[in-house]
Design a protein around this motif. Structure first.
Motif, PDB file in Angstrom:
ATOM      1  N   SER A  72     -11.368  29.991 -50.838  1.00  0.00           N
ATOM      2  CA  SER A  72     -11.884  28.812 -51.663  1.00  0.00           C
ATOM      3  C   SER A  72     -11.319  28.823 -52.770  1.00  0.00           C
ATOM      4  N   TRP A  79     -11.990  24.780 -56.798  1.00  0.00           N
ATOM      5  CA  TRP A  79     -13.493  24.953 -56.154  1.00  0.00           C
ATOM      6  C   TRP A  79     -14.805  25.074 -57.150  1.00  0.00           C
ATOM      7  N   THR A 102     -23.659  23.419 -51.889  1.00  0.00           N
ATOM      8  CA  THR A 102     -22.207  22.952 -52.113  1.00  0.00           C
ATOM      9  C   THR A 102     -21.496  23.480 -50.903  1.00  0.00           C
ATOM     10  N   PHE A 103     -20.673  22.565 -50.304  1.00  0.00           N
ATOM     11  CA  PHE A 103     -19.719  22.499 -49.587  1.00  0.00           C
ATOM     12  C   PHE A 103     -20.547  23.365 -48.297  1.00  0.00           C
ATOM     13  N   GLY A 127     -18.131  17.455 -50.019  1.00  0.00           N
ATOM     14  CA  GLY A 127     -16.612  17.764 -50.039  1.00  0.00           C
ATOM     15  C   GLY A 127     -15.776  17.427 -50.995  1.00  0.00           C
ATOM     16  N   VAL A 171     -14.442  21.059 -43.456  1.00  0.00           N
ATOM     17  CA  VAL A 171     -15.124  21.474 -44.890  1.00  0.00           C
ATOM     18  C   VAL A 171     -15.549  20.401 -45.643  1.00  0.00           C
ATOM     19  N   PHE A 172     -14.681  19.159 -45.362  1.00  0.00           N
ATOM     20  CA  PHE A 172     -14.610  17.879 -46.468  1.00  0.00           C
ATOM     21  C   PHE A 172     -15.697  17.082 -46.130  1.00  0.00           C
TER      22      PHE A 172
END
Ligand SMILES: C[S@@+](CC[C@H](N)C(=O)[O-])C[C@H]1O[C@@H](n2cnc3c(N)ncnc32)[C@H](O)[C@@H]1O
Length: 254
Positions: A24, A32, A118-119, A148, A174-175
């Motif tokens: 990350s 990040w 988050t994410f 993302g 992930v996005f």
């Protein structure tokens, strides 16, 4: 990379704090943490729940800022890592982080003013999760999802990192869903020479951080998070700097 291999990769990351820290940080040019912290100015009220807190960095930021926080994290290894982060940063206690699942939150109704994610992995697209978020939020509370972010292929290093990300994480892992991602437009926006997009409301330009925020109606991102189906009002924000764009979905409980 094939989806099953990618899934195995993520499960491995969530079991090892060193691997997770590396994964990350390096592929995202150290941004990040900057992206996580976009949550802070969006928090409402005092009581905050974080879903899937991972290493607990944002959780520690929120505690240090004076919020009363709890976190629910599925992976035992990440629970241990988050507790260690809190100890190191001298905020919270072990009971701040609970091992559990976002689809079954161990809190009574109307316990929180804000829920943060988050994410997130797949759990954020499940109706059970959003129904639980709705239940534990107070009326007027909000869910903030940093779904993302995209590094833009600017400068020397970022084009290489973008390529690595596309290979390792895939176009949507992930996005969030990127089917409608238009890199040319993102690049033009980062150079400030894109035509103004219709329907956007410009919310903020922060000269200190060099970021600007737009509210995006009918955004392509966040659309698979079942907010409306669970009684929440949707608000979509895109924050951009010259190097990246971040996609934020906010669900407001009436
Ligand atoms: C991509 S990581 C993001 C971690 C952290 N929020 C961050 O910004 O670095 C997703 C996290 O969600 C956790 N997770 C996955 N499924 C979950 C679930 N159903 N309930 C709670 N946490 C979950 C994983 O263990 C992992 O720590």
């Amino acid at each position: 990379m094939i989806p099953s291999l990618r899934k195995t990769l993520f499960e491995t990351l969530y079991k090892n704090k060193y691997l997770y820290r590396f994964a990350s940080t390096v592929p995202f040019a150290g941004q990040w943490r900057v992206w996580q912290r976009l949550v802070l100015p969006r928090l409402r009220g005092h009581d905050v729940l974080e879903l899937g807190c991972g290493l607990g960095d944002l959780l520690a930021d929120m505690l240090a800022a004076g919020y009363h926080c709890q976190a629910v994290e599925r992976s035992p290894q990440m629970v241990a890592a988050a507790r260690e982060t809190l100890r190191r940063r001298k905020v919270g206690t072990n009971s701040t982080v609970i091992q559990g699942s976002a689809q079954g939150l161990p809190f009574s109704d109307a316990s929180f003013d804000t829920v943060v994610s988050t994410f997130p992995s797949e759990y954020i697209y499940e109706s059970d999760t959003i129904a639980e978020v709705f239940r534990v939020l107070r009326p007027g509370g909000r869910l903030i999802v940093i779904e993302g972010a995209n590094l833009l292929p600017v400068g020397f290093l970022q084009p290489l990192l973008v390529l690595i990300q596309m290979f390792v994480y895939g176009p949507s892992a992930v996005f969030g869903p990127r089917k409608e991602r238009k890199l040319d437009e993102e690049m033009a926006r980062s150079r400030d020479n894109a035509p103004r997009e219709p329907g956007l409301t410009h919310i903020d330009h922060d000269t200190g951080t060099g970021t600007s925020t737009d509210e995006v109606p009918d955004a392509w991102f966040g659309q698979f998070i079942p907010l409306e189906q669970n009684g929440m009002r949707r608000r979509s924000e895109r924050v951009r700097s010259r190097r990246w764009e971040v996609y934020i979905s906010i669900g407001e409980k009436p």
